[in-house]
Write a protein that holds these residues in place. Structure first.
Motif, PDB file in Angstrom:
ATOM      1  N   ARG B  40       0.823  -1.117  -0.019  1.00  7.18           N
ATOM      2  CA  ARG B  40       0.133   0.135  -0.208  1.00  7.18           C
ATOM      3  C   ARG B  40       0.975   1.386  -0.072  1.00  7.18           C
ATOM      4  NH1 ARG B  40      -3.936  -0.259   4.531  1.00  7.18           N
ATOM      5  NH2 ARG B  40      -4.112  -2.556   3.892  1.00  7.18           N
ATOM      6  N   LYS B  41       2.103   1.189   0.778  1.00  4.33           N
ATOM      7  CA  LYS B  41       3.005   2.326   0.511  1.00  4.33           C
ATOM      8  C   LYS B  41       3.178   2.671  -0.975  1.00  4.33           C
ATOM      9  CE  LYS B  41       5.532   1.502   5.135  1.00  4.33           C
ATOM     10  NZ  LYS B  41       6.692   0.971   5.533  1.00  4.33           N
ATOM     11  N   VAL B  42       3.556   1.588  -1.490  1.00  5.81           N
ATOM     12  CA  VAL B  42       4.097   1.673  -2.871  1.00  5.81           C
ATOM     13  C   VAL B  42       2.724   2.179  -3.813  1.00  5.81           C
ATOM     14  CG1 VAL B  42       5.000   0.489  -5.003  1.00  5.81           C
ATOM     15  CG2 VAL B  42       5.531  -0.120  -2.756  1.00  5.81           C
ATOM     16  N   ALA B  43       1.648   1.676  -3.503  1.00  2.00           N
ATOM     17  CA  ALA B  43       0.456   2.250  -4.058  1.00  2.00           C
ATOM     18  C   ALA B  43       0.229   3.781  -3.937  1.00  2.00           C
ATOM     19  CB  ALA B  43      -0.806   1.450  -3.641  1.00  2.00           C
ATOM     20  N   ASP B  44       0.458   4.113  -2.919  1.00  2.00           N
ATOM     21  CA  ASP B  44       0.196   5.518  -2.254  1.00  2.00           C
ATOM     22  C   ASP B  44       1.296   6.421  -2.957  1.00  2.00           C
ATOM     23  OD1 ASP B  44      -1.780   4.962  -0.671  1.00  2.00           O
ATOM     24  OD2 ASP B  44      -0.893   4.913   1.025  1.00  2.00           O
ATOM     25  N   ILE B  45       2.429   5.914  -3.100  1.00  2.00           N
ATOM     26  CA  ILE B  45       3.128   7.031  -3.896  1.00  2.00           C
ATOM     27  C   ILE B  45       3.018   6.994  -5.265  1.00  2.00           C
ATOM     28  CG2 ILE B  45       5.391   6.961  -2.143  1.00  2.00           C
ATOM     29  CD1 ILE B  45       6.716   5.762  -4.937  1.00  2.00           C
ATOM     30  N   VAL B  46       2.470   5.962  -5.709  1.00  2.00           N
ATOM     31  CA  VAL B  46       2.098   5.862  -7.141  1.00  2.00           C
ATOM     32  C   VAL B  46       1.052   6.929  -7.541  1.00  2.00           C
ATOM     33  CG1 VAL B  46       1.293   4.387  -9.170  1.00  2.00           C
ATOM     34  CG2 VAL B  46       3.223   3.490  -7.558  1.00  2.00           C
ATOM     35  N   LEU B  47       0.117   6.673  -6.615  1.00  2.00           N
ATOM     36  CA  LEU B  47      -1.134   7.422  -6.847  1.00  2.00           C
ATOM     37  C   LEU B  47      -0.722   8.868  -6.585  1.00  2.00           C
ATOM     38  CD1 LEU B  47      -3.643   5.532  -5.044  1.00  2.00           C
ATOM     39  CD2 LEU B  47      -3.506   5.629  -7.599  1.00  2.00           C
ATOM     40  N   HIS B  48       0.281   9.337  -5.689  1.00  2.00           N
ATOM     41  CA  HIS B  48       0.625  10.747  -5.239  1.00  2.00           C
ATOM     42  C   HIS B  48       1.191  11.269  -6.492  1.00  2.00           C
ATOM     43  CE1 HIS B  48       3.095  13.744  -3.695  1.00  2.00           C
ATOM     44  NE2 HIS B  48       1.916  14.004  -3.184  1.00  2.00           N
ATOM     45  N   PRO B  50       2.193   9.729 -10.085  1.00  2.00           N
ATOM     46  CA  PRO B  50       2.579   8.843 -10.989  1.00  2.00           C
ATOM     47  C   PRO B  50       3.596   9.536 -12.059  1.00  2.00           C
ATOM     48  CG  PRO B  50       0.413   9.937 -11.399  1.00  2.00           C
ATOM     49  CD  PRO B  50       0.874  10.405  -9.864  1.00  2.00           C
ATOM     50  N   GLN B  51       3.583  10.645 -12.389  1.00  2.00           N
ATOM     51  CA  GLN B  51       4.807  11.130 -13.246  1.00  2.00           C
ATOM     52  C   GLN B  51       6.023  10.586 -12.738  1.00  2.00           C
ATOM     53  OE1 GLN B  51       3.733  12.358 -16.176  1.00  2.00           O
ATOM     54  NE2 GLN B  51       1.568  12.951 -15.869  1.00  2.00           N
ATOM     55  N   ARG B  52       6.239  10.843 -11.532  1.00  2.00           N
ATOM     56  CA  ARG B  52       7.561  10.596 -11.115  1.00  2.00           C
ATOM     57  C   ARG B  52       7.957   9.333 -11.042  1.00  2.00           C
ATOM     58  NH1 ARG B  52      11.599   9.552 -10.073  1.00  2.00           N
ATOM     59  NH2 ARG B  52      13.070   9.991  -8.509  1.00  2.00           N
ATOM     60  N   ILE B  53       6.910   8.263 -10.852  1.00  2.33           N
ATOM     61  CA  ILE B  53       7.320   6.937 -10.842  1.00  2.33           C
ATOM     62  C   ILE B  53       7.672   6.288 -12.389  1.00  2.33           C
ATOM     63  CG2 ILE B  53       6.353   4.317 -10.375  1.00  2.33           C
ATOM     64  CD1 ILE B  53       6.861   6.372  -7.956  1.00  2.33           C
ATOM     65  N   LEU B  54       7.013   7.226 -13.220  1.00  5.75           N
ATOM     66  CA  LEU B  54       7.211   6.730 -14.628  1.00  5.75           C
ATOM     67  C   LEU B  54       8.663   6.835 -14.949  1.00  5.75           C
ATOM     68  CD1 LEU B  54       5.118   6.084 -16.672  1.00  5.75           C
ATOM     69  CD2 LEU B  54       5.113   8.262 -17.703  1.00  5.75           C
ATOM     70  N   LYS B  55       9.460   7.709 -14.263  1.00  7.01           N
ATOM     71  CA  LYS B  55      10.678   7.609 -14.549  1.00  7.01           C
ATOM     72  C   LYS B  55      11.715   7.051 -13.961  1.00  7.01           C
ATOM     73  CE  LYS B  55      10.406  12.387 -14.856  1.00  7.01           C
ATOM     74  NZ  LYS B  55      10.534  13.752 -15.043  1.00  7.01           N
ATOM     75  N   ALA B  56      10.959   6.373 -12.788  1.00  2.77           N
ATOM     76  CA  ALA B  56      11.721   5.818 -11.747  1.00  2.77           C
ATOM     77  C   ALA B  56      12.144   4.574 -11.903  1.00  2.77           C
ATOM     78  CB  ALA B  56      11.066   5.931 -10.137  1.00  2.77           C
ATOM     79  N   THR B  57      13.173   4.164 -11.407  1.00  2.00           N
ATOM     80  CA  THR B  57      13.596   2.458 -11.443  1.00  2.00           C
ATOM     81  C   THR B  57      12.963   1.819 -10.338  1.00  2.00           C
ATOM     82  OG1 THR B  57      15.684   2.804 -10.198  1.00  2.00           O
ATOM     83  CG2 THR B  57      15.778   3.200 -12.455  1.00  2.00           C
ATOM     84  N   VAL B  58      13.156   0.609 -10.207  1.00  2.00           N
ATOM     85  CA  VAL B  58      12.862  -0.223  -9.039  1.00  2.00           C
ATOM     86  C   VAL B  58      13.105   0.456  -7.701  1.00  2.00           C
ATOM     87  CG1 VAL B  58      12.538  -2.419  -7.801  1.00  2.00           C
ATOM     88  CG2 VAL B  58      12.267  -2.349 -10.312  1.00  2.00           C
ATOM     89  N   GLY B  59      14.506   0.540  -7.712  1.00  2.00           N
ATOM     90  CA  GLY B  59      15.309   1.138  -6.671  1.00  2.00           C
ATOM     91  C   GLY B  59      14.832   2.323  -6.118  1.00  2.00           C
ATOM     92  N   GLU B  60      14.518   3.435  -6.969  1.00  2.00           N
ATOM     93  CA  GLU B  60      14.077   4.546  -6.605  1.00  2.00           C
ATOM     94  C   GLU B  60      12.624   4.651  -6.101  1.00  2.00           C
ATOM     95  OE1 GLU B  60      16.069   7.748 -10.085  1.00  2.00           O
ATOM     96  OE2 GLU B  60      14.704   6.331 -10.568  1.00  2.00           O
ATOM     97  N   THR B  61      11.931   3.756  -6.779  1.00  2.00           N
ATOM     98  CA  THR B  61      10.427   3.588  -6.215  1.00  2.00           C
ATOM     99  C   THR B  61      10.491   3.194  -4.944  1.00  2.00           C
ATOM    100  OG1 THR B  61       9.939   2.922  -8.416  1.00  2.00           O
ATOM    101  CG2 THR B  61       8.209   2.716  -6.877  1.00  2.00           C
ATOM    102  N   ALA B  62      11.303   2.067  -4.360  1.00  2.00           N
ATOM    103  CA  ALA B  62      11.552   1.523  -3.251  1.00  2.00           C
ATOM    104  C   ALA B  62      11.762   2.589  -2.226  1.00  2.00           C
ATOM    105  CB  ALA B  62      12.448   0.377  -3.178  1.00  2.00           C
ATOM    106  N   THR B  63      12.872   3.394  -2.723  1.00  2.00           N
ATOM    107  CA  THR B  63      13.344   4.510  -1.770  1.00  2.00           C
ATOM    108  C   THR B  63      12.159   5.240  -1.243  1.00  2.00           C
ATOM    109  OG1 THR B  63      15.417   4.313  -2.857  1.00  2.00           O
ATOM    110  CG2 THR B  63      15.114   6.129  -1.318  1.00  2.00           C
ATOM    111  N   LEU B  64      11.648   5.790  -2.295  1.00  2.00           N
ATOM    112  CA  LEU B  64      10.337   6.852  -2.323  1.00  2.00           C
ATOM    113  C   LEU B  64       9.358   6.193  -1.454  1.00  2.00           C
ATOM    114  CD1 LEU B  64      10.008   8.316  -5.838  1.00  2.00           C
ATOM    115  CD2 LEU B  64      10.718   9.636  -3.937  1.00  2.00           C
ATOM    116  N   ALA B  65       9.231   4.886  -1.536  1.00  2.00           N
ATOM    117  CA  ALA B  65       7.921   4.317  -0.932  1.00  2.00           C
ATOM    118  C   ALA B  65       8.579   3.999   0.622  1.00  2.00           C
ATOM    119  CB  ALA B  65       7.508   3.216  -1.713  1.00  2.00           C
ATOM    120  N   GLN B  66       9.857   3.934   0.769  1.00  2.00           N
ATOM    121  CA  GLN B  66      10.510   3.235   2.109  1.00  2.00           C
ATOM    122  C   GLN B  66      10.149   1.982   2.395  1.00  2.00           C
ATOM    123  OE1 GLN B  66       9.404   6.656   5.070  1.00  2.00           O
ATOM    124  NE2 GLN B  66      11.550   7.001   4.730  1.00  2.00           N
TER     125      GLN B  66
END
Lengths: 303, 303
Positions: B40-48, B50-66
């Motif tokens: 859900r943490k991941v879902a939330d940052i994606v919803l918050h 999405p444009q950012r995640i579009l350019k992110a890698t798995v690692g970056e996404t993981a960091t953003l979602a903690q």
DNA sequence: GACATTTATGTAATTTTATTACCAAACAGG
DNA sequence: CCTGTTTGGTAATAAAATTACATAAATGTC
């Protein structure tokens, strides 16, 4: 590693690339001729089956195009992408609007379900196209004229008549009296009565209808500002103060519905909304009220 | 094709996921509650963003979602994607239709250019929504009725009147005489005259307009088949033979233009085209001819 | 309330994929 | 026919995605 003006750049000039706006497929089509021989192989397989490439890796793409992997990468940068990853994202976005119109031509054998899918897709793709080809300067001029108008008269025949009527119904947004004339005699009469400060809004998809051009001429002679909304850079466009040209993907297939009216309706939405937003803040409440009245009118019109 | 369930599947049931159609953002919104805490943490940052995640890698996404990287992967499969790559492609496609409507609400400070972008985006998103929420069975029944009709009458007020008129202009596709009544007295008269074999096509976005429901009732009593095109499962829908419900993303913002009529027009396109395709092959030439006549009429209507 | 069992999440290894560095052929101009 | 430039390939490298595995948390059972 920007690739703008560096040596890696081929003949494909930046303006060419920008012309397509955001749609990468269009960009590829346009730059194709200017690409290296091998890059062109990649371009071709992408254009031929974009859906396939969407799911492919660099390696697979290279094999399909019969080139080496770095060539695929070079192709990606040549068309202005940051890398293969970026290229795929952009391709996905272009494809989201449905496979390009040429692929979605209706077949006689299509099931109603497929027909629905295709028509929706096609409509959306066309709107996207229309948006990216909007003439922003003309748009601004039109908004200026409409915001200052004392009255607005919309003119149109047939399908464009529908648009005219729809525009007229938006009078609360325009904030001034609006009329819609669909009968050619009435049109001539109304046009003759217009004067400075009035705006004649002439709608014709083809832009060649004789009587509609006559309307534009008459209104203009009487001092009214004339805005036209048309599908191509037609004769009508040249005799108006502002020409809003809404290009749509046309398609000769007999089943393809006319998209032009949808695009025109959306343009009217944009104009009316922009005009409404232009009004001074103290008017906002009044507009809000009017809008609600319109809404009520739509909801329940007692006999 | 894409979202089949794997063993890693959590409680998020497949039907929930399918409900959202193709838009991954919607899917995430719907499944969010059923996700694991970390997912859900991941879902939330994606919803918050999405444009950012579009350019992110798995690692970056993981960091953003903690969360850890595999969690991001698990999130991707949980919402029905084949992997992170697939997830990004789908996200890109969802975002291509414009940032979700909630993000594109018009602000008083928007430049006309932005207004145009937003309205086009919004229209396209809404069409996409409407498409994915079409009731295919009802669509088929409507096509059946229309194809067998002897005459078709379209009824509508206000914005829906525009749609009715547009539909009437498509008579060459329907292949039978079509009428469009916009005046309530005329409507009652015409409805009273209908009989078995005729089809009454009633259009009302709200579906609550009193007089329009009266029309449906009268037409039905006289033996005509009644099809309605409405924006929600309204009282009107329950008193018709077929109810075409075209849901659109509604938005209370005063500047948001009414999208319903655009969706309705596209639905009419689908119906008329499907009916035309249903006709026997020997009629095709005749239809083609009619279509050309209509086209000519649009092009040039001499005084 | 301790124990078993399932579920959830992280760490680290592994594979796959994308990207870069570098070299060789093709080609144009002198 | 050399010489510099462009083009395209091979192989090395870096980055990213994915999997295997272990540990922690939660859930239920007696």
């Amino acid at each position: 590693m920007r690739r703008e003006a560096t040596g890696t750049e081929t003949g494909a000039s930046a303006d060419l690339r920008n012309a397509g706006g955001r749609n990468i497929i269009e960009i590829i089509r346009m730059t194709r001729a200017a690409l290296r021989k091998s890059d062109r192989k990649v371009a071709d397989i992408v254009l031929h089956d974009p859906q396939r490439i969407l799911k492919a890796t660099v390696g697979e793409t290279a094999t399909l195009a019969q080139v080496s992997q770095p060539t695929v990468l070079r192709f990606a940068t040549a068309i202005g992408c940051k890398g293969f990853r970026d290229f795929k994202i952009r391709l996905a976005q272009s494809l989201a609007l449905g496979t390009p119109a040429t692929h979605s031509v209706l077949l006689g054998t299509d099931e109603p379900e497929t027909v629905a899918e295709k028509i929706f897709d096609y409509t959306m793709t066309s709107l996207d196209w229309a948006r990216s080809h909007l003439d922003k300067a003309a748009m601004l001029k039109a908004i200026d004229l409409l915001a200052k108008a004392r009255t607005i008269e919309f003119f149109g025949f047939g399908a464009s008549g529908i648009v005219a009527r729809d525009a007229q119904q938006k009078f609360p947004l325009f904030g001034v009296p609006c009329g819609a004339q669909l009968d050619s005699h009435q049109q001539i009469m109304v046009a003759s009565m217009m004067k400075e400060g009035d705006v004649a809004f002439v709608i014709s998809n083809t832009g060649t209808t004789r009587s509609i051009m006559e309307i534009a001429r008459i209104a203009r002679e009487n001092g009214a500002a004339v805005i036209c909304l048309t599908g191509s850079d037609s004769p009508l466009a040249s005799c108006c103060d502002v020409a809003l040209i809404v290009e749509t993907l046309e398609n000769t297939n007999m089943y393809t519905p006319t998209i032009s009216r949808i695009a025109a309706l959306v343009v009217i939405d944009v104009l009316s909304t922009s005009v409404a937003m232009r009004r001074p803040v103290e008017d906002q409440a009044r507009i809000h009220n009017m809008k609600r009245q319109l809404s009520d009118m739509r909801k329940d019109q007692p006999t």
